[in-house]
Design a protein around this motif. Structure first.
Motif, PDB file in Angstrom:
ATOM      1  N   ARG A  29      39.048  28.272  55.653  1.00  0.00           N
ATOM      2  CA  ARG A  29      39.427  27.258  54.686  1.00  0.00           C
ATOM      3  C   ARG A  29      38.506  27.288  53.468  1.00  0.00           C
ATOM      4  O   ARG A  29      38.953  27.112  52.329  1.00  0.00           O
ATOM      5  N   LEU A  30      37.222  27.518  53.708  1.00  0.00           N
ATOM      6  CA  LEU A  30      36.270  27.615  52.610  1.00  0.00           C
ATOM      7  C   LEU A  30      36.576  28.832  51.732  1.00  0.00           C
ATOM      8  O   LEU A  30      36.540  28.754  50.502  1.00  0.00           O
ATOM      9  N   ALA A  31      36.901  29.950  52.390  1.00  0.00           N
ATOM     10  CA  ALA A  31      37.242  31.165  51.642  1.00  0.00           C
ATOM     11  C   ALA A  31      38.510  30.954  50.814  1.00  0.00           C
ATOM     12  O   ALA A  31      38.611  31.395  49.660  1.00  0.00           O
ATOM     13  N   GLU A  32      39.487  30.250  51.387  1.00  0.00           N
ATOM     14  CA  GLU A  32      40.726  29.972  50.661  1.00  0.00           C
ATOM     15  C   GLU A  32      40.448  29.090  49.450  1.00  0.00           C
ATOM     16  O   GLU A  32      41.003  29.301  48.362  1.00  0.00           O
ATOM     17  N   PHE A  33      39.593  28.082  49.641  1.00  0.00           N
ATOM     18  CA  PHE A  33      39.246  27.167  48.554  1.00  0.00           C
ATOM     19  C   PHE A  33      38.621  27.925  47.380  1.00  0.00           C
ATOM     20  O   PHE A  33      39.049  27.799  46.234  1.00  0.00           O
ATOM     21  N   PHE A  34      37.584  28.734  47.681  1.00  0.00           N
ATOM     22  CA  PHE A  34      36.925  29.482  46.611  1.00  0.00           C
ATOM     23  C   PHE A  34      37.803  30.619  46.086  1.00  0.00           C
ATOM     24  O   PHE A  34      37.702  31.019  44.931  1.00  0.00           O
ATOM     25  N   GLY A  35      38.691  31.119  46.963  1.00  0.00           N
ATOM     26  CA  GLY A  35      39.605  32.168  46.531  1.00  0.00           C
ATOM     27  C   GLY A  35      40.533  31.700  45.422  1.00  0.00           C
ATOM     28  O   GLY A  35      40.892  32.466  44.526  1.00  0.00           O
ATOM     29  N   ARG A  36      40.915  30.426  45.486  1.00  0.00           N
ATOM     30  CA  ARG A  36      41.767  29.883  44.429  1.00  0.00           C
ATOM     31  C   ARG A  36      41.034  29.866  43.097  1.00  0.00           C
ATOM     32  O   ARG A  36      41.618  30.178  42.052  1.00  0.00           O
ATOM     33  N   PHE A  37      39.762  29.502  43.122  1.00  0.00           N
ATOM     34  CA  PHE A  37      38.960  29.534  41.906  1.00  0.00           C
ATOM     35  C   PHE A  37      38.853  30.957  41.370  1.00  0.00           C
ATOM     36  O   PHE A  37      38.999  31.202  40.172  1.00  0.00           O
ATOM     37  N   TYR A  38      38.599  31.880  42.276  1.00  0.00           N
ATOM     38  CA  TYR A  38      38.465  33.277  41.864  1.00  0.00           C
ATOM     39  C   TYR A  38      39.778  33.793  41.284  1.00  0.00           C
ATOM     40  O   TYR A  38      39.791  34.469  40.254  1.00  0.00           O
ATOM     41  N   GLY A  39      40.890  33.457  41.970  1.00  0.00           N
ATOM     42  CA  GLY A  39      42.190  33.935  41.495  1.00  0.00           C
ATOM     43  C   GLY A  39      42.505  33.422  40.105  1.00  0.00           C
ATOM     44  O   GLY A  39      42.967  34.183  39.246  1.00  0.00           O
ATOM     45  N   HIS A  40      42.246  32.137  39.851  1.00  0.00           N
ATOM     46  CA  HIS A  40      42.514  31.585  38.524  1.00  0.00           C
ATOM     47  C   HIS A  40      41.563  32.174  37.490  1.00  0.00           C
ATOM     48  O   HIS A  40      41.971  32.511  36.373  1.00  0.00           O
ATOM     49  N   ALA A  41      40.285  32.318  37.866  1.00  0.00           N
ATOM     50  CA  ALA A  41      39.310  32.905  36.941  1.00  0.00           C
ATOM     51  C   ALA A  41      39.691  34.338  36.582  1.00  0.00           C
ATOM     52  O   ALA A  41      39.578  34.758  35.426  1.00  0.00           O
ATOM     53  N   ARG A  42      40.157  35.085  37.578  1.00  0.00           N
ATOM     54  CA  ARG A  42      40.561  36.469  37.325  1.00  0.00           C
ATOM     55  C   ARG A  42      41.765  36.511  36.396  1.00  0.00           C
ATOM     56  O   ARG A  42      41.831  37.343  35.483  1.00  0.00           O
ATOM     57  N   PHE A  43      42.733  35.598  36.621  1.00  0.00           N
ATOM     58  CA  PHE A  43      43.918  35.528  35.765  1.00  0.00           C
ATOM     59  C   PHE A  43      43.516  35.234  34.323  1.00  0.00           C
ATOM     60  O   PHE A  43      43.991  35.886  33.382  1.00  0.00           O
ATOM     61  N   VAL A  44      42.631  34.257  34.137  1.00  0.00           N
ATOM     62  CA  VAL A  44      42.184  33.891  32.796  1.00  0.00           C
ATOM     63  C   VAL A  44      41.434  35.049  32.150  1.00  0.00           C
ATOM     64  O   VAL A  44      41.646  35.372  30.973  1.00  0.00           O
ATOM     65  N   ARG A  45      40.557  35.689  32.927  1.00  0.00           N
ATOM     66  CA  ARG A  45      39.768  36.793  32.388  1.00  0.00           C
ATOM     67  C   ARG A  45      40.643  37.971  31.983  1.00  0.00           C
ATOM     68  O   ARG A  45      40.468  38.552  30.907  1.00  0.00           O
TER      69      ARG A  45
END
Length: 284
Positions: A29-45
């Motif tokens: 669950r923790l990995a999924e939570f931070f994964g969402r941040f990473y996914g959005h950050a990657r999309f923006v980048r």
């Protein structure tokens, strides 16, 4: 046995244990939570890097931002920027080229008024003002930034005296606009077409020509609804957008010659979420 294999073996031995499983579940669950941040950050980048690359190409290709071809050839931009849609296809003249033939036919009419709903920075509004020197042009956009650029473009191209820029266009706005004997209404308003155009408004617009971009990716019923609304008053021609890959293979512009096919696809892309449809409508 490498680290991955060792880890896999360890998990296989321990996952059946209830205590170990609770730890794994918490980690997941923790990995999924931070994964969402990473996914959005990657999309923006990735979007930022793409836009930076395209901006550099645009400045190299068009040191003077003037539309090179198409129905609005010679249209000048105040700066190398657009609003809400890709700039390079507009400067090349490939933007919505699927509509060019229909647009050229429509522009043979001596329109008294042209209304552009969702005008963005003014590609159509100011372009048509140049092509139709007797027409009064109304451009509407809910974005203050878009309206500022549109006004700049109107002044730069010497048509500001015939261009009126407004914010929100609803049914009352259209009914209050002096449309004359025959006008052209262009609409690209991100799904609002389904609310704006009713059978009563279609009857009011019966003498006039329309180009409506439908946004079925927002509401799959929109194109069908527009056909029903205008069926009694207008002839309706459907035009579909061309895939970006096909554009990279088939579109030929001298400005594209220095670039490989992958870069051409990037340059020509209009960033559409799927195949789009325009309904070109003329009075019955």
């Amino acid at each position: 046995m490498n680290l991955n294999e060792a880890g896999k073996h360890f998990v296989e031995r321990t996952a059946r244990n209830p205590f170990a499983w609770s730890i794994y579940k918490g980690c997941g669950r923790l990995a999924e939570f931070f994964g969402r941040f990473y996914g959005h950050a990657r999309f923006v980048r990735e979007g930022y890097e793409r836009d930076q690359r395209l901006q550099k190409i645009a400045e190299e290709m068009f040191p003077q931002p003037v539309v090179a071809s198409g129905p609005f050839k010679g249209l000048r931009y105040p700066a190398v920027r657009s609003y809400g849609s890709a700039l390079l296809p507009k400067l090349l003249g490939s933007y919505e080229s699927e509509l060019h033939e229909a647009l050229e036919t429509l522009l043979t009419n001596d329109y008294a008024t042209v209304v552009d709903i969702g005008c963005a920075e003014g590609y159509y509004a100011i372009g048509i003002a140049l092509r139709s020197p007797h027409a009064k042009v109304y451009g509407f956009d809910t974005s203050p930034d878009a309206r500022v650029i549109c006004l700049e473009m109107a002044k730069l191209n010497g048509v500001a005296n015939r261009v009126t820029i407004g914010s929100f266009c609803d049914e009352n706005t259209l009914r209050a606009t002096s449309l004359g004997k025959r006008s052209l209404i262009i609409c690209d308003c991100e799904g609002y077409e389904g609310t704006l155009f009713t059978t009563d408004l279609a009857a009011f617009l019966a003498p006039h020509d329309l180009i409506i971009e439908t946004h079925d990716f927002i509401d799959i019923e929109l194109s069908a609804k527009m056909r029903e609304v205008f069926a009694a008053t207008h002839h309706i021609q459907s035009i579909k957008s061309t895939d970006d890959i096909q554009k990279a293979h088939t579109y030929s512009f001298p400005q594209l010659l220095p670039y490989d096919r992958r870069t051409r696809r990037l340059i020509l892309s209009e960033r559409r979420p799927g195949t789009m449809e325009w309904l070109v409508m003329t009075p019955r």
